[in-house]
Structure formats: structure tokens, C-alpha cells
Scaffold this motif. Structure first.
Motif, short mmCIF file in Angstrom:
data_model
loop_
_atom_site.label_atom_id
_atom_site.label_comp_id
_atom_site.label_asym_id
_atom_site.label_seq_id
_atom_site.Cartn_x
_atom_site.Cartn_y
_atom_site.Cartn_z
N GLU A 1 29.29 25.58 45.51
CA GLU A 1 30.55 24.79 45.65
C GLU A 1 31.37 25.47 46.85
N LEU A 2 31.29 26.79 46.77
CA LEU A 2 32.13 27.61 48.01
C LEU A 2 31.65 27.47 49.36
N LEU A 3 30.04 27.45 49.38
CA LEU A 3 29.40 27.14 50.46
C LEU A 3 30.22 25.61 51.15
N GLU A 4 30.26 24.73 50.43
CA GLU A 4 30.48 23.42 50.81
C GLU A 4 31.89 23.41 51.10
N LEU A 5 32.70 24.20 50.67
CA LEU A 5 34.26 24.18 50.84
C LEU A 5 34.36 24.78 52.25
N LEU A 6 33.65 25.97 52.43
CA LEU A 6 33.72 26.66 53.70
C LEU A 6 33.25 25.79 54.88
N LYS A 7 32.31 25.26 54.70
CA LYS A 7 31.70 23.98 55.57
C LYS A 7 32.68 22.97 55.84
N SER A 8 33.32 22.74 54.96
CA SER A 8 34.49 21.55 55.36
C SER A 8 35.56 21.73 55.94
N ASP A 9 35.87 23.41 55.99
CA ASP A 9 36.82 24.09 56.81
C ASP A 9 36.33 24.66 58.14
#
Length: 336
Positions: free
Chosen positions: A116-124
């Protein structure tokens, strides 16, 4: 905690950090206290439980306030995700008293385990390489004894939450006087607009530094590290447990398996002897000296406060020379 945190939240709130706060990586830090085991003994009386999660949130808001840089603010929020339970006590487990850098897991390793954190970082648009090295983020991190957001909160929450030597009003006065200056190496660094306010911050640093060099703090950290090592030896605890279990769970295990834990928990006084005794658990060691020497803005250029203030110079001299002799012990606590 809310009153303390509110001092650092801008009207221009960084809403982009909120989505990170419920990730498993950050919520784990709610179970890692900032004061390295000192919350679990009556030797100290913190105003409230201050965790690595709280510290991370404050540092993120500080970073946003000074930079309005989205990437650096998110990195600030994540800067401590590799911290184990009991934090720097675990450095003591590894014999790392002086640097206190042995126990933290690399931030990349931790983040790679949280999809989940990896996906959030990717979105930013933040990549793992952006988190591998903190040296480009000068407001978040700066080499000691320079001032940065991480070190600033370390001093402020210590004197307010833990030591009760300074009020919220005094902290607000200090915080509102801080600006970004250029340091000796040409890099941006947090510093002060006013010499008098900088001197009041030095008073905070003085209390902070001496407490972290004092016999009480070192006793607590050494005791907790030894009970962790004893738990390893008894098969009650593994290294991985320090990154997955809560401090509450570990404290319950200590209480169930070590008679000394109750004496440690209920102790209110640290005693000192100038002779070592084999009949009690005692501590005498050198540990990391923590210090902060901020810049102050002058007409032509910025200078360190100890270069322009005799009052500050005297305080730093006392910090540098401070040593406590003898062996610290708790009456009745004979062994782990």
C-alpha cells in the motif's frame, strides 16, 4: 499531544500526507515510544505517551512549514520507519553506545514490505531511490550539531513532554523565530532571526543534552537492553519481534518472566555508588553526546550562536565537559 502538534501545523495544511498515516508501516510506530523505554518506569513522568509516530508527524509538519516541498515532507514522515521497539535501547543491545545507529532497518527494506505504501509513493511520483539517502533533504536532516527539523523536534518534545522544563509558550516563541539560513558549506539550514531567542533555545539544548548524558537515562537504556538480550537468550524474543510486536506486548513478557521488571517499573530514584558491587545491577558507561548549535542571522552573514554569545558559549562548554562519575543503580534491583 494535540496542543503540542498544533504549534507546528500550517494554515496551508499538507493534506497529501494524510493518506500515508493509516499504512501499516506508519501505524506500527504508534507502538514505539520516543523515549527509549523511559515511559515504562516511574523514574520519569512524561506528560503523555509520545511515540515515533507522533515525532514523525511533527517533523513532517515542520518540514512542510519551512520548505513547502512535497517530496521532502513525505520523506520526513517516513524517516523513522526502520526504528525497532524501544528505539536506541536496541543500539545498546549491539554495544553501540556512542553512535546509536545500529538497530534501524534500512528505510527501503521496510517500505518494500508494504505494498500500500509503495502504491502511495508511486502516486506522488516518489521513487525508492528518493528515500535511500537523506543528505539532499537539508531541512529534514543535517549533520550534528547543525539544526534540522528532526533534531529540532527532538529538543522541543524532550524539554516539554519528558523533562517539563519549558512551556508550550516558550516552544512557540522559539519555533516562530526560526528561518532558513545558509550555513558554512553553502547549504540551507534552520536557524534563528534573533540572538536572544537563540539563547533561549540553547537553554533547551542544555537540558536535553545533560539529561541524555545523565545516569538515569543511561541506566534505563542499559537495563532495557539487557532485559531484551536476556529474552533473546531464553528464546522469548527474536530480532524480528522488535519490528513486529508492540512495546506493550514485550513489557508484558518482561513482567511475566523477570522479577526485576516490577522493581524497574516502580522505581522512583536512581542511586549512585563510587564502588562497583556484584550484588546489584549497576551501570557506568559513556554514551553518545547529543548537541545542537544553531545559526543566527546577522547583517552580513549567519554565524553559530556560540561564536557571538558568551552565554551560549558557556553552556556548550558545560555540555562538552559534562560527565557523571560512579555506578548508577536501583535499590533492590540486584540482577536482570
Amino acid at each position: 499531544m494535540e496542543e503540542y502538534l498544533s504549534l507546528f501545523i500550517d494554515k496551508d495544511y499538507p493534506y497529501f500526507i494524510d493518506k500515508y498515516l493509516k499504512t501499516k508501516t506508519l501505524t506500527r510506530l504508534k507502538n514505539v515510544t520516543q523515549f527509549c523505554g523511559c515511559d515504562y518506569t516511574d523514574l520519569y513522568c512524561p506528560l503523555f505517551m509520545f511515540t515515533r509516530y507522533d515525532h514523525s508527524l511533527v517533523v513532517a509538519h515542520m518540514t512542510w512549514h519551512f520548505t513547502h516541498d512535497k517530496k521532502e515532507t513525505i520523506v520526513a514522515l517516513l524517516h523513522d520507519v526502520g526504528t525497532p521497539t524501544f528505539a536506541h535501547c536496541i543500539d545498546y543491545v549491539f554495544g553501540d553506545y556512542m553512535e546509536q545507529e545500529s538497530s534501524e532497518k534500512p528505510i527501503i527494506q521496510v517500505i518494500n514490505q508494504d505494498q500500500e505504501l509503495l502504491e502511495l509513493l508511486k502516486s506522488d511520483d516518489i521513487f525508492l531511490n528518493d528515500l535511500r539517502d537523506f543528505s539532499p533533504y537539508h531541512i529534514l536532516e543535517n549533520k550534528s550539531p547543525n539544526l534540522c527539523a528532526d533534531r529540532l523536534d527532538g529538543v522541543l518534545h524532550t524539554v516539554y513532554v519528558w523533562l517539563h522544563t519549558h512551556s508550550l509558550e516558550e516552544i512557540k516563541r522559539v519555533y516562530e523565530n526560526i528561518v532558513i539560513l545558509e550555513n558554512e558549506e553553502g547549504y540551507p539550514e534552520l536557524g534563528f532571526k534573533d540572538v536572544v531567542v537563540a539563547e533561549s533555545f540553547v537553554e533547551m539544548v542544555f537540558n536535553y543534552s545533560l539529561e541524555l548524558q545523565g545516569k538515569k537515562d543511561k541506566y534505563v537504556m542499559k537495563y532495557v537492553s539487557e532485559i531484551v538480550k536476556a529474552s533473546f537468550e531464553k528464546g522469548l524474543l527474536s530480532l524480528d519481534d522488535l519490528y513486529t510486536k508492540t512495546e506493550k506486548e514485550l513489557c508484558e513478557s518482561f513482567a511475566d518472566n523477570f522479577t526485576s521488571w516490577k522493581k524497574f517499573r516502580d522505581a522512583k530514584v536512581i542511586s549512585t555508588s563510587f564502588e562497583r558491587s556484584d550484588d546489584r545491577f549497576s551501570v557506568s558507561l559513556k554514551a553518545k553526546k547529543r548537541n545542537v548549535i544553531p545559526l543566527v542571522h546577522l547583517k552580513n552573514k549567519s554565524k553559530r550562536i556560540d561564536e557571538i554569545s558568551e552565554k551560549a558559549k558557556c553552556k556548550y562548554s558545560l555540555i562538552e565537559s559534562y560527565e557523571e562519575d560512579g555506578f548508577a543503580f536501583i535499590e533492590g534491583l540486584e540482577k536482570i
